[in-house]
Enzyme design. Structure first.
Site, mmCIF file in Angstrom:
data_model
loop_
_atom_site.group_PDB
_atom_site.id
_atom_site.type_symbol
_atom_site.label_atom_id
_atom_site.label_comp_id
_atom_site.label_asym_id
_atom_site.label_seq_id
_atom_site.Cartn_x
_atom_site.Cartn_y
_atom_site.Cartn_z
ATOM 1 N N GLY A 53 0.847 -0.853 0.013
ATOM 2 C CA GLY A 53 -0.085 0.514 -0.209
ATOM 3 C C GLY A 53 1.316 1.022 -0.348
ATOM 4 O O GLY A 53 0.496 2.472 -0.940
ATOM 5 N N ASN A 137 -7.838 4.093 9.289
ATOM 6 C CA ASN A 137 -7.274 2.619 9.683
ATOM 7 C C ASN A 137 -7.294 2.591 11.505
ATOM 8 O O ASN A 137 -7.093 1.162 11.589
ATOM 9 C CB ASN A 137 -5.517 2.438 8.868
ATOM 10 C CG ASN A 137 -4.672 4.249 9.604
ATOM 11 O OD1 ASN A 137 -5.213 4.786 9.616
ATOM 12 N ND2 ASN A 137 -3.480 3.581 10.138
ATOM 13 N N GLN A 165 -7.533 -0.692 3.589
ATOM 14 C CA GLN A 165 -8.122 -1.428 5.036
ATOM 15 C C GLN A 165 -9.410 -1.591 4.969
ATOM 16 O O GLN A 165 -10.645 -2.106 5.656
ATOM 17 C CB GLN A 165 -7.867 0.191 6.695
ATOM 18 C CG GLN A 165 -6.646 0.618 7.285
ATOM 19 C CD GLN A 165 -5.815 -0.824 8.202
ATOM 20 O OE1 GLN A 165 -7.073 -2.444 8.203
ATOM 21 N NE2 GLN A 165 -4.961 -0.974 8.278
ATOM 22 N N SER A 185 -3.825 -3.547 -0.185
ATOM 23 C CA SER A 185 -2.891 -4.353 0.156
ATOM 24 C C SER A 185 -3.166 -6.123 0.152
ATOM 25 O O SER A 185 -4.352 -5.813 1.208
ATOM 26 C CB SER A 185 -2.228 -2.928 1.627
ATOM 27 O OG SER A 185 -1.469 -4.238 2.286
ATOM 28 N N ALA A 186 -2.302 -6.557 0.146
ATOM 29 C CA ALA A 186 -2.225 -7.670 0.219
ATOM 30 C C ALA A 186 -2.988 -8.063 2.336
ATOM 31 O O ALA A 186 -4.173 -9.243 2.237
ATOM 32 C CB ALA A 186 -2.111 -8.754 -0.320
ATOM 33 N N HIS A 187 -2.282 -7.948 3.308
ATOM 34 C CA HIS A 187 -2.040 -8.365 4.459
ATOM 35 C C HIS A 187 -2.920 -7.524 4.594
ATOM 36 O O HIS A 187 -3.282 -8.403 6.111
ATOM 37 C CB HIS A 187 -0.389 -8.665 4.783
ATOM 38 C CG HIS A 187 -0.236 -7.227 5.329
ATOM 39 N ND1 HIS A 187 -0.346 -6.709 6.199
ATOM 40 C CD2 HIS A 187 0.744 -5.585 4.088
ATOM 41 C CE1 HIS A 187 -0.219 -5.213 6.838
ATOM 42 N NE2 HIS A 187 1.095 -4.745 6.016
ATOM 43 N N THR A 223 10.956 -7.623 -10.992
ATOM 44 C CA THR A 223 11.021 -8.831 -11.349
ATOM 45 C C THR A 223 9.170 -8.733 -10.671
ATOM 46 O O THR A 223 9.724 -8.846 -9.490
ATOM 47 C CB THR A 223 12.062 -9.759 -11.199
ATOM 48 O OG1 THR A 223 12.772 -9.877 -11.741
ATOM 49 C CG2 THR A 223 10.681 -11.214 -10.932
ATOM 50 N N CYS A 311 2.557 1.665 12.654
ATOM 51 C CA CYS A 311 3.827 1.786 11.877
ATOM 52 C C CYS A 311 4.110 3.521 12.840
ATOM 53 O O CYS A 311 5.409 3.578 12.898
ATOM 54 C CB CYS A 311 2.888 2.944 10.913
ATOM 55 S SG CYS A 311 2.280 1.509 9.607
#
Lengths: 377, 406
Positions: A53, A137, A165, A185-187, A223, A311
């Site tokens: 993100g 968040n 979020q 964001s995936a996590h 990559t 964070c």
């Protein structure tokens, strides 16, 4: 994800290479891209994979400083640091920055936005941006993204939203939103860390943040993090499938928690209580109790919560994002975030409430308290 | 399912070592309780993640003889190169706006430099020698009073040649110019010591050395301190140089890959060298075969060969049982001749007929033997079909022919 790390069938290959295995990997990547697109009702061609993100947010904002004209930028006053700090850096470099004020319920005043839009010179409108977090968040408050996009659209100003979020927790419809860009964001939705996406409206190009290599249709070099992208796709598909039922379940749990908290913990505060919020998030405080202390005590009692977002959690000072909403320092210092997930049960919530009641009783006689109206900075 | 092709493309990417993949899995799911956010300072999930991240940082630093505090995690060597070059350029631009690099650098370096040219920087792109190596005299001659950065790769991704980093480092240090090294293709394959080599910044990649894709690092020297303008702002992770939630499983994977590489470098290198020699021995009597780049100053796992009068793409198709590259992976979808081979003075024809073989930890002698057999028969078959080959055999000097435009 696992086959794409060390797979015996050659799934580990570099998708940019020319082998047959690479073609299979490319088609798996495109499948994942479609899954992520579907979660937020976007086109697959609008999804650019990033390292998370923060990179997606920076990809949108950082180019403003290179613009020839002097574009203008507005952000919400309680944005995630990835947006706020990027925006403040732009401000230092001469970009005109507005922080949109919000009230204690996290609600922005539409007039302030309209006033700002009026002040933007015609010639820089198409290069100016509003960046508004989709769901905060910390407080979980949902921003009026669609309404504000519509207003900005009238002036030709582009809108970005950090939906890290929100995606997977509430329905996000990029196609219908009027947004130009969206960060994912995936996590935060049961995917792996280190992968995210910038969803960028077809037809819009931004100078890439990472150069060299031509991946992602020349929009993001490096990559491809294949295993993580596959994981992101799978997580997005699972989230889309369970979104409605999870949403309902979590709202019920949240209501139960909040009603219980207010009824059983004397003087408890729920931040932005009246706002429309994420189903899984409650930011609360017990009067006079330091958030960090409460988090430690809860940890000892077997509950993992946090004071503020991860964070910034090393900071001892009161959360500036809550101060910006008009909360007092002592209120802000008390903030503890409950964020629930797939595995959170009603039983967990009942036990959490019992522990909170017990802790408040214990703390009542201790000297660990925040002086009300005192100088706590 | 059909039999898998033999993988001789370790320079494009490597599979994760099973030991790496196994360790990463523990950090992905709930079962081991290791999925936490390393920035969460208030609970065990966060602490455990932070501990794992620190251990990985030590492992990566150890391979370079660096301090763990000098390692900044990134999403890969491309990001590291972008961060190092743009970060230095933006921070030190008041001291000068001249940067020196080389024409054979990776696109992530070259494209970043092109971008800086648009921002008013001047870039010198050095021509390498025919060997692929840089002439130190030419490098020194290019240095100016306003040169702030030299960026030279350690091992070239296409031709595998090893630059004399220590000599370049000494030169840069004596002129007080910062020195950045793209070590994506060298870390874990040949010894690196950032102290004796006097390197200020070094880009690292995990997936070239049996770690995961999407993971890299930038070494940033602390004493004397090298400063950077961050390219990603946010939570202030990585001492403010690179924000973004740390991907614990990825970092753990890179740490484990670097730990293994440090321990097994000698063995891996000897293995690759033996296989390379085996391939060379197997084709040494073939006609019109050219090795691209210096053979001695070269990383063990790389062999880049041009088969004259055979078109590289056709050869790759004919060798479909073998996964190799013509040019680097990033540009192999295009049919442009490799810019690296052009820069070392190869003709378009030879550049077009080049194949990169790269060997690794899991390559076997049988793989190489099969490759030799296939190469010999397919190259011959393609040449039999080629009018150019026929003319060459008839003794016609092709360079004297005037081709008609059409």
């Amino acid at each position: 994800m696992l086959p794409y790390l060390s797979g015996e069938a050659g799934e580990f290959v570099n998708p940019s290479s020319a082998s047959r295995a690479a073609r299979r990997v490319r088609s798996a990547l495109e499948h994942a891209r479609q899954q992520v697109a579907d979660l937020v009702a976007a086109e697959a061609s609008e999804v650019i994979f990033t390292s998370g993100g923060s990179e997606a947010n920076n990809s949108v904002l950082n180019h403003l400083v290179f613009a020839d004209a002097k574009p203008m930028l507005a952000v919400g006053c309680s944005e995630h640091p990835a947006v706020m700090l990027a925006a403040e850096r732009l401000e230092q470099q001469g970009v005109n920055l507005l922080r949109l004020a919000a009230d204690r319920d996290g609600q922005f005043a539409e007039e302030a936005l309209l006033q700002w839009l009026e002040t933007i010179p015609q010639r820089v409108r198409s290069q100016s941006w509003l960046s508004l977090i989709y769901a905060n968040n910390e407080t979980g408050v949902l921003s009026p993204v669609v309404r504000f996009s519509e207003l900005c659209h009238r002036y030709g100003v582009r809108v970005h939203s950090d939906a890290v979020q929100a995606a997977g927790k509430v329905a996000v419809n990029f196609a219908a939103s009027g947004l130009t860009a969206l960060s994912l964001s995936a996590h935060k939705l049961y995917g792996p860390k280190g992968i995210g996406a910038l969803v960028l409206r077809n037809g819009v190009t931004l100078p890439p943040l990472l150069l060299g290599g031509g991946q992602e249709q020349q929009r993001r070099a490096g990559t491809e993090n294949v295993a993580a992208i596959i994981g992101f796709g799978a997580a997005a598909a699972l989230a889309a499938a369970t979104l409605a039922s999870e949403q309902q379940r979590l709202v019920t749990l949240r209501q139960r928690f909040e009603q219980g908290l207010l009824a059983r913990c004397h003087g408890a505060l729920i931040f932005a209580q009246r706002a429309e919020r994420l189903p899984n998030t409650t930011l609360f405080a017990l009067p006079g109790v330091h958030g960090a202390t409460l988090v430690e005590m809860l940890d000892a009692a077997g509950f993992v919560l946090s004071s503020g977002s991860a964070c910034g959690s090393a900071l001892a000072n009161a959360n500036p994002r809550l101060l910006a909403l008009g909360y007092r320092a002592d209120e802000a210092l008390g903030a503890v975030r409950l964020s629930m997930g797939q595995r959170t049960t009603q039983d967990d919530i009942e036990r959490l409430l019992e522990v909170l009641v017990r802790l408040q009783r214990q703390l009542g006689s201790m000297a660990n308290q925040i002086p009300l109206n005192g100088d706590v900075r | 399912m059909s039999k898998l092709p033999i993988y001789l493309d370790y320079s494009a990417t490597t599979p994760c070592d099973p030991r790496v993949a196994e360790k990463m899995c523990h950090y992905l799911t709930l079962e081991d309780g290791l999925f936490g956010n390393a920035a969460s300072r208030s609970h065990r999930y966060g602490w455990d993640s932070e501990k794992a991240v620190d251990a990985a940082r030590e492992a990566v630093a150890a391979l370079l003889n660096a301090d763990a505090k000098e390692i900044v995690w990134t999403s890969g060597a491309t990001e590291s190169n972008n961060l190092a070059i743009k970060g230095v350029a933006q921070f030190y631009q008041k001291q000068g706006k001249h940067i020196i690099t080389c024409k054979t650098e990776h696109k992530a370096v070259l494209d970043t430099c092109r971008h800086l040219e648009r921002d008013g920087f001047t870039i010198t792109y050095l021509d390498p020698e025919a060997s692929g190596l840089i002439d130190l005299g030419k490098l020194e001659a290019a240095m100016r009073s306003d040169t702030i950065l030299v960026s030279i790769m350690h091992v070239n991704n296409e031709i595998g040649v090893i630059q004399d980093i220590a000599a370049i480092g000494a030169l840069c240090r004596s002129r007080k110019i910062l020195f950045h090294v793209d070590a994506a293709q060298s870390a874990g394959k040949i010894p690196i010591d950032v102290r004796t080599m006097q390197v200020d910044l070094m880009s690292l990649s995990a997936h070239k050395i049996y770690g995961p894709k999407g993971m890299g690092a930038l070494y940033v020297q602390r004493k004397p301190r090298v400063r950077l303008e961050a390219q990603m702002h946010g939570g202030g992770h990585e001492r403010g140089m690179r924000s973004g939630t740390l991907a614990t499983h990825q970092i753990v994977g890179m740490g484990e890959a670097f730990r293994i590489a440090r321990e097994e470098m000698a063995k891996d290198s000897a293995h690759a060298l033996q296989l390379r020699q085996r391939l060379l021995d197997g084709i040494k009597d073939m006609e019109e075969v050219y090795i691209n780049g210096d053979l001695e100053q070269r990383v063990a796992g790389n062999l880049n060969i041009s088969f004259n009068y055979v078109e590289g793409e056709s050869l790759m198709l004919a060798l479909s049982d073998i996964a190799v590259s013509s040019g680097s992976a990033c540009t192999s979808a295009s049919l442009e001749p490799s810019y690296v081979l052009r820069a070392i003075g190869r003709s378009d024809e030879l550049a077009h007929s080049s194949i990169r073989f790269s060997f690794g930890r899991f390559t076997t002698a049988a793989d190489v033997d099969h490759t030799i057999e296939l190469l010999r028969s397919r190259v011959q078959k393609l040449r039999d079909l080629s009018p150019l080959w026929e003319m060459y055999k008839e003794g016609i000097d092709l360079s004297t022919i005037q081709w008609a435009a059409h």
